[in-house]
Design a protein around this motif. Structure first.
Motif, mmCIF file in Angstrom:
data_model
loop_
_atom_site.group_PDB
_atom_site.id
_atom_site.type_symbol
_atom_site.label_atom_id
_atom_site.label_comp_id
_atom_site.label_asym_id
_atom_site.label_seq_id
_atom_site.Cartn_x
_atom_site.Cartn_y
_atom_site.Cartn_z
ATOM 1 N N ALA A 108 0.832 -1.207 0.000
ATOM 2 C CA ALA A 108 0.000 0.000 0.000
ATOM 3 C C ALA A 108 0.869 1.259 0.000
ATOM 4 C CB ALA A 108 -0.920 -0.002 1.219
ATOM 5 N N LEU A 109 1.870 1.285 0.842
ATOM 6 C CA LEU A 109 2.745 2.453 0.916
ATOM 7 C C LEU A 109 3.508 2.668 -0.387
ATOM 8 C CD1 LEU A 109 4.060 1.877 4.537
ATOM 9 C CD2 LEU A 109 2.727 3.857 3.759
ATOM 10 N N LYS A 110 3.927 1.569 -0.993
ATOM 11 C CA LYS A 110 4.636 1.677 -2.269
ATOM 12 C C LYS A 110 3.705 2.189 -3.369
ATOM 13 C CE LYS A 110 7.514 -0.949 -5.495
ATOM 14 N NZ LYS A 110 8.130 -2.271 -5.809
ATOM 15 N N LEU A 111 2.484 1.671 -3.395
ATOM 16 C CA LEU A 111 1.505 2.108 -4.392
ATOM 17 C C LEU A 111 1.202 3.595 -4.266
ATOM 18 C CD1 LEU A 111 -1.028 -0.873 -4.192
ATOM 19 C CD2 LEU A 111 0.390 -0.290 -6.176
ATOM 20 N N LEU A 112 0.989 4.038 -3.038
ATOM 21 C CA LEU A 112 0.642 5.440 -2.823
ATOM 22 C C LEU A 112 1.813 6.358 -3.151
ATOM 23 C CD1 LEU A 112 -1.374 5.107 0.512
ATOM 24 C CD2 LEU A 112 -2.284 5.665 -1.747
ATOM 25 N N GLY A 113 3.015 5.910 -2.838
ATOM 26 C CA GLY A 113 4.182 6.744 -3.107
ATOM 27 C C GLY A 113 4.557 6.810 -4.567
ATOM 28 N N GLU A 114 4.436 5.676 -5.265
ATOM 29 C CA GLU A 114 4.916 5.613 -6.650
ATOM 30 C C GLU A 114 3.820 5.825 -7.690
ATOM 31 O OE1 GLU A 114 6.992 1.953 -7.188
ATOM 32 O OE2 GLU A 114 8.536 2.405 -5.688
ATOM 33 N N ASN A 115 2.598 5.361 -7.412
ATOM 34 C CA ASN A 115 1.542 5.425 -8.425
ATOM 35 C C ASN A 115 0.740 6.724 -8.400
ATOM 36 O OD1 ASN A 115 2.266 2.573 -8.140
ATOM 37 N ND2 ASN A 115 0.615 2.192 -9.593
ATOM 38 N N VAL A 116 0.525 7.268 -7.200
ATOM 39 C CA VAL A 116 -0.253 8.510 -7.131
ATOM 40 C C VAL A 116 0.552 9.657 -6.531
ATOM 41 C CG1 VAL A 116 -2.451 7.292 -7.027
ATOM 42 C CG2 VAL A 116 -1.287 7.869 -4.895
ATOM 43 N N MET A 117 1.838 9.410 -6.312
ATOM 44 C CA MET A 117 2.748 10.445 -5.820
ATOM 45 C C MET A 117 2.244 11.132 -4.550
ATOM 46 S SD MET A 117 5.131 10.074 -7.926
ATOM 47 C CE MET A 117 5.473 9.476 -9.585
ATOM 48 N N MET A 118 1.766 10.357 -3.616
ATOM 49 C CA MET A 118 1.319 10.938 -2.347
ATOM 50 C C MET A 118 2.525 11.546 -1.625
ATOM 51 S SD MET A 118 -0.694 9.117 0.865
ATOM 52 C CE MET A 118 -2.344 9.279 0.163
ATOM 53 N N PRO A 119 2.390 12.771 -1.127
ATOM 54 C CA PRO A 119 3.508 13.426 -0.435
ATOM 55 C C PRO A 119 3.945 12.638 0.803
ATOM 56 C CG PRO A 119 1.773 15.005 -0.963
ATOM 57 C CD PRO A 119 1.214 13.652 -1.249
ATOM 58 N N GLU A 120 5.215 12.784 1.160
ATOM 59 C CA GLU A 120 5.773 12.035 2.283
ATOM 60 C C GLU A 120 5.047 12.331 3.588
ATOM 61 O OE1 GLU A 120 7.776 9.455 4.497
ATOM 62 O OE2 GLU A 120 7.867 9.597 2.299
ATOM 63 N N GLU A 121 4.615 13.547 3.780
ATOM 64 C CA GLU A 121 3.907 13.902 5.016
ATOM 65 C C GLU A 121 2.605 13.111 5.136
ATOM 66 O OE1 GLU A 121 3.654 15.530 8.649
ATOM 67 O OE2 GLU A 121 5.325 15.751 7.247
ATOM 68 N N GLU A 122 1.924 12.909 4.008
ATOM 69 C CA GLU A 122 0.685 12.128 4.018
ATOM 70 C C GLU A 122 0.993 10.642 4.189
ATOM 71 O OE1 GLU A 122 -1.812 13.038 0.676
ATOM 72 O OE2 GLU A 122 -1.626 15.207 0.985
ATOM 73 N N LEU A 123 2.092 10.197 3.602
ATOM 74 C CA LEU A 123 2.492 8.797 3.761
ATOM 75 C C LEU A 123 2.795 8.464 5.222
ATOM 76 C CD1 LEU A 123 4.799 8.202 0.652
ATOM 77 C CD2 LEU A 123 2.541 7.210 1.081
ATOM 78 N N LYS A 124 3.309 9.447 5.962
ATOM 79 C CA LYS A 124 3.549 9.235 7.386
ATOM 80 C C LYS A 124 2.237 8.949 8.108
ATOM 81 C CE LYS A 124 7.712 12.119 7.814
ATOM 82 N NZ LYS A 124 8.278 13.363 8.426
ATOM 83 N N GLY A 125 1.192 9.664 7.717
ATOM 84 C CA GLY A 125 -0.128 9.421 8.297
ATOM 85 C C GLY A 125 -0.645 8.038 7.953
ATOM 86 N N VAL A 126 -0.437 7.639 6.700
ATOM 87 C CA VAL A 126 -0.866 6.301 6.274
ATOM 88 C C VAL A 126 -0.132 5.239 7.081
ATOM 89 C CG1 VAL A 126 -0.835 4.641 4.375
ATOM 90 C CG2 VAL A 126 -1.501 7.009 3.943
ATOM 91 N N ARG A 127 1.174 5.434 7.288
ATOM 92 C CA ARG A 127 1.951 4.465 8.080
ATOM 93 C C ARG A 127 1.375 4.317 9.482
ATOM 94 N NH1 ARG A 127 6.341 7.251 5.723
ATOM 95 N NH2 ARG A 127 7.351 6.031 4.078
#
Length: 229
Positions: A175-194
């Motif tokens: 999920a984290l890889k998909l969000l980071g690479e496929n939809v370019m979710m910003p790192e700050e938002e990825l921290k929330g997802v984590r």
């Protein structure tokens, strides 16, 4: 034994962990549900986008009632999204959706642990429902064979829980890889997802701990019964 069972004390750590896990997952999801993602996808739109990018064209996305009832059904190839994620654009919702797509990708890749878990699921469900019935009947009527059969049935539920852990962690990693690479979710938002997915994973850890300790409890009770017999 039925009025005072000291082996119940074994379950206290798992009970406390389960309570803590539920508090953490509700807190994390509630907080990041208020944070809108800059990707501008709703949960359903993200699901379709990630399925298409993974080359999975035979899976459906459906809405279902409930809060955090999201799941992927490998038998029907359906990603079911709850009312709290289907139309939401929050960081929390998109993280949960991406996790379920992670399961869809595992299925498409024929992940051996997911395949094994899917096969084991109905057996484990029946086992967990009937195990204590056979176990208690074995104690009540002094039938060691029935008691051992209850333990075997419950062992299947424990095995299911153990297999589930790596499957869930792998889906979150995807999920984290998909969000980071496929939809370019910003790192700050990825921290929330984590944080949301880590809290959710903790509930599986608590469930597994409870299952293992319940099995240990059964074995201890059976051992006492055997000595008395």
């Amino acid at each position: 034994m039925f009025f005072y069972d000291p082996t119940f004390l074994l379950l206290i750590p798992a009970l406390l962990l389960a309570i803590w896990a539920q508090v953490k997952v509700q807190s994390a999801f509630s907080h990041y549900s208020q944070v809108r993602s800059t990707t501008n996808f709703t949960g359903s739109q993200l699901a379709m986008r990630l399925l298409d990018s993974a080359g999975i064209y035979d899976a459906r996305v459906e809405a279902m009632p409930g809060h955090l009832t999201d799941h992927y059904d490998p038998r029907t190839k359906v990603v079911r999204l709850s009312s709290s994620t289907y139309g939401s654009s929050s960081v929390a919702a998109l993280g949960v959706v991406a996790h379920e797509i992670g399961h869809a990708i595992q299925h498409a890749e024929k992940n051996p642990l997911l395949v094994f878990r899917t096969i084991l699921a109905p057996v484990a469900s029946v086992g967990s429902s009937l195990a204590w019935i056979f176990f208690i009947m074995g104690l009540l009527f002094a039938l060691p064979a029935m008691l051992r059969f209850g333990i075997v049935l419950f062992s299947l539920a424990v095995l299911f829980s153990l297999v589930t852990l790596p499957v869930e962690y792998d889906a979150s990693k995807k999920a984290l890889k998909l969000l980071g690479e496929n939809v370019m979710m910003p790192e700050e938002e990825l921290k929330g997802v984590r944080k949301v997915l880590s809290a959710a994973a903790l509930t599986y850890v608590a469930s597994t701990a409870m299952a293992v300790l319940q099995l240990l409890r059964m074995l201890l009770i059976a051992g006492v019964f055997g000595r008395r017999d």
